[in-house]
Design an enzyme around this catalytic site. Structure first.
Site, short mmCIF file in Angstrom:
data_model
loop_
_atom_site.label_atom_id
_atom_site.label_comp_id
_atom_site.label_asym_id
_atom_site.label_seq_id
_atom_site.Cartn_x
_atom_site.Cartn_y
_atom_site.Cartn_z
N ASP A 231 64.52 13.69 -4.82
CA ASP A 231 63.27 13.44 -5.56
C ASP A 231 63.51 13.15 -7.03
O ASP A 231 62.64 13.40 -7.88
CB ASP A 231 62.30 14.63 -5.41
CG ASP A 231 61.88 14.85 -3.97
OD1 ASP A 231 61.80 13.87 -3.21
OD2 ASP A 231 61.64 16.02 -3.60
N GLU A 232 64.67 12.61 -7.36
CA GLU A 232 64.99 12.30 -8.74
C GLU A 232 65.27 10.81 -8.94
O GLU A 232 65.71 10.40 -10.01
CB GLU A 232 66.24 13.10 -9.19
CG GLU A 232 66.07 14.61 -9.14
CD GLU A 232 65.16 15.13 -10.24
OE1 GLU A 232 64.97 14.40 -11.24
OE2 GLU A 232 64.63 16.25 -10.10
#
EC number: 3.5.1.10
Length: 287
Positions: A231-232
């Site tokens: 999720d980066e």
């Protein structure tokens, strides 16, 4: 009129770049139909997207992506450009899902309406729940179960399906499995995920319940490229909806799912229209 070609590029800022690009296209009888550029003064980088039509007839190879790229090589080397040409053929996408169907349903609707900018070639899931939805839309469905022990085998099967179906883009439409670092690396730049919050946000189980307990005033969703950092990845699009104290968890789920579907569909369309260029850990999006 011939389908438009698109040139995207990035390079260090300096004078003469746009002149060189437009002169190259003019010299081949091309007609520019859309042009956008962005000068990133912080990093000293220029980003450019130009769509154009080609009349053909000068040399046959000039009407192909490979022919244009070969002829453009000297210009690209002069300005240290990273560039790509694409033609008007729609990308073929593979949609990965688990049990939540709202994003898949939205993508299927937009695809059938002709507004997605891509062709959905295959739906892959670790569950059977959404098979009827995919098959009702005329899209092949592949069940690839995942357990802790079978995850490497499942990821190998996914890559086989990517090759078999000539997939250009993998879309994680609420696929509830974490991809391995190795798979993320192999799909770098051609896999998009939808995250159920406005990143950074509430992580873990029941994010909308966490949001409710904290009294949030906005519910959001984030579409981003998949990277080994969970999720980066570089963010393509984010959507937010205003809420207030009257929204319980169920209402927040409803609003949140709408945001997820909208952010994901935009990200997919913009990627397939070659409107998204990577800029370090971020993106430049020509809308």
């Amino acid at each position: 009129m011939a389908p438009p070609f698109t040139l995207t590029l990035s390079c260090p800022e300096r004078s003469g770049i746009v002149h060189a690009v437009t002169s190259f296209l003019l010299g081949r009888g091309c007609d520019i139909v859309e042009h956008q550029q962005f000068d990133d003064d912080v990093h000293g980088t220029l980003f450019l997207r130009t769509s154009f039509t080609h009349p053909g007839g000068v040399r046959p190879e000039e009407t192909t992506v490979d022919g244009l790229a070969q002829d453009f090589g000297p210009v690209a080397r002069e300005f240290a450009m990273e560039f790509a040409f694409s033609d008007g053929r729609p990308d073929r996408i593979l949609v990965m899902v688990s049990k939540f169907g709202h994003c898949l349903n939205d993508l299927l609707f937009r695809w059938r309406a002709g507004s997605l900018g891509a062709d959905i070639a295959l739906v892959v899931s670790n569950h059977e729940d959404l098979r009827p939805m995919a098959e009702a839309a005329g899209v092949p469905f592949a069940h690839v179960p995942v357990t802790p022990g079978s995850k490497p085998e499942a990821e190998r099967r996914l890559l086989e399906l990517v090759d078999e179906h000539r997939i250009d883009l993998v879309v994680l439409a609420r696929y509830m499995q974490v991809l391995s670092d190795e798979l993320c690396g192999k799909l770098q730049g051609r896999a998009i995920n939808i995250h159920h919050s406005f990143l950074p946000g509430f992580k873990g189980a029941k994010p909308y319940h966490q949001a409710y307990e904290r009294g949030v005033k906005y519910v959001g969703a984030t579409a981003h490229y998949v990277t080994p950092d969970l999720d980066e990845g570089p963010i393509i699009e984010q959507e937010v909806q205003r809420v207030d104290h009257s929204y319980g968890p169920r209402a927040l789920v409803t609003v949140g799912r709408d945001a997820e579907a909208l952010a994901l569909s935009r990200a997919v369309r913009w990627h397939c229209e070659r409107r998204v260029l990577l800029n370090g850990a971020g993106t430049v999006v020509f809308r």
